[in-house]
Every structure is written in C-alpha cells, then in structure tokens.
Design an enzyme around this catalytic site. Sequence first.
Site, PDB file in Angstrom:
ATOM      1  N   PRO A 186      48.624  74.871  78.781  1.00 49.36           N
ATOM      2  CA  PRO A 186      48.607  73.911  77.689  1.00 49.36           C
ATOM      3  C   PRO A 186      47.357  73.090  77.601  1.00 49.36           C
ATOM      4  CG  PRO A 186      49.785  73.018  79.544  1.00 49.36           C
ATOM      5  CD  PRO A 186      49.042  74.226  79.995  1.00 49.36           C
ATOM      6  N   GLU A 187      46.892  72.928  76.397  1.00 53.14           N
ATOM      7  CA  GLU A 187      45.909  71.902  76.084  1.00 53.14           C
ATOM      8  C   GLU A 187      46.659  70.852  75.270  1.00 53.14           C
ATOM      9  OE1 GLU A 187      42.186  73.521  74.687  1.00 53.14           O
ATOM     10  OE2 GLU A 187      42.665  75.477  75.517  1.00 53.14           O
TER      11      GLU A 187
END
Length: 293
Positions: free
Chosen positions: A2-3
Amino acid sequence: MPELPEVETVRLGLRPVMEGAVIDKASVRRPDLRRPFPPRFARRLAGRRITHLGRRAKYLLAELDDGNVLVMHLGMSGSFRIEAEAKDTLPATTHHPRGKLAAHDHVVFDLSSGARVIFNDPRRFGLMDLIPRADLARSPLFARMGIEPLGNEMGGALIAGLFKGRAAPLKAMLLDQTRIAGLGNIYVCEALWRARLSPSRPAGSIATGRKTAANRADALAAAIRDVLGEAIAAGGSSLRDHRQANGDLGYFQHRFAVYDREGEPCPRHDCSGIVRRMVQSGRSTFYCPVCQK
DNA sequence: CGCATCCCCTGCCTGC
DNA sequence: TGCAGGCAGGGGATGC
C-alpha cells in the site's frame, strides 16, 4: 501493498465497522511483525472503544477512548478483511470463507459492531503500536514525518523549498517520507510522468532557474495531488493483493501510464517514446525517456 | 549531514 | 517437475 491511496481506501472501508465500535477481544497470533507488538498489546485493546479511524501518510490511526492511538502500518503486503457475523446485516462480500483463519492472519479484532477485522501480512513488514495520543507527534514514527501530499500546504513553492540544493535524484527525494509522506514507488513514477520530469534529475534542479523552475515545481505538486486523488477515487491499485475492505479490487492499476509498463508505448498522445525500466536506490523506476526531462 | 547499499520476510513468476 | 534467481506496493540500519 500500500501507498497512500491504498491505505486511504482501507480506512474508508474499515471506518463503518470500526468507528464507534468496542473491541470486545483482540488477539495476536505471533509475537511480532516487523518488530514486536508492544507489551500487553491485546489486553490493552480489550474493552476499548474506537472513537475515530484516521490516517497519517501510510499509517492508519485508530483513536481509542482511553487516550491511546492504535497505530497500524501495512508494510508491503499487509491487508485487512472484514468478516460479518451471520446475524449481521453486512453483505457477505469478502473473498475469504467466513470463520476460519488463513495463513499469515496475525491480528484479529472482534468488535461490538458484530464484525471481525483480520490483519493479514505474509511478509510481515507491517507494524502495530499503541501510543498515547498526546505523544503521537513526538513519537519516533511520526516526529520526522514529512507533509501530507493532499494537505493544504502542498504546492509548488513548498516542494521547491523542500528540494532546494539537493543533489539526490528526484525519484529518491519523492520516496523520502521525511519530506513528503505517503508516496511510494508506483505513485512517484506516475507523478513524475504526469509532470514530464525525469526521475534522474537532481531534485534541487526543479527549484533553480527562473520561471521554468516554478513551472516544474508547480507541475509536480499538481501531478502528485491529481494522481493520488484519482487513485483514491478508483479504490487504489490492485497489483497482487490489495483489495478494498469489502473485498472488491481497486482498479487504478488499469490507468498506470508507466508503472510496470516497460516496453509499451508512452501513452502521451504527442510522444513516440517507449517506457523504460531502470533501478534507482535498489527499486524499479518506470519512465518515458522521451517526454520526461 | 547526504546519499547509496543492504537487509528484513514470503510468495510468485521466469528460465533452465 | 523441480529448483534457482529475480522481483515485489515499505522502511530502517549501516557505512562512506
């Protein structure tokens, strides 16, 4: 995984079942993730009400009614899934069979809302911590953290100031969470492509020169804001395992211009370039050598 | 201090 | 089919 956009997608999905709910029971199935859980972690969570589920950069922040904040980071491969009680009215949209735990299910929250929230993280680069709300900003995880890229202060002037005089490649500076916090490998590549800036360009060079400098910094700030906003609206990007909390896939990956598109034509209409891959700081960079200068 | 390199860990894909 | 090697969305520690 995830960003920032994926973490925000997870937050939006978890909020309906977590906010306002009491953690009836928490359990951890191993002593550590990237680092050990804090002492008595599960016991300290039991009976606490979650008053707010927020986010700072790539961290999820569950504020508790005892003044502590449950800090959660997904690392590279972390994900949450929600399982509804049979009596509950939540739709059964999760992709995993209800009831049994899977490999790498490390943390389980049983909530008064009737939902069970499960944290799964094969690579265990994630982390969880419990920090007094009053100490959060000064704590090691957050003390040196940079600005929120979707915050009000974000803009060309600010980026120019942050990068001024820096010789490191633009790509590396954008990944540095002590300057701008929340970008990762995908969205840095995409933002640089949108701003027509080379990942190899010395970061400080966007802040030098005369009027073109302001244009470059403004273009980069706008590109960052746009790509993150569009990705959140699309439910994030699903490469391998990211899903929205209801089990749906994100779909922003279909709109990547360069990320993981080595050898494909640059999607810019007036550009004849071919997307290339190179390695910077040990990580893949995808870019168009023709239109990114 | 600034910057590059290596490492943590598991899983998946490729090529032999 | 098996196996080795490379790669993966993150970030911290180290060394120059």
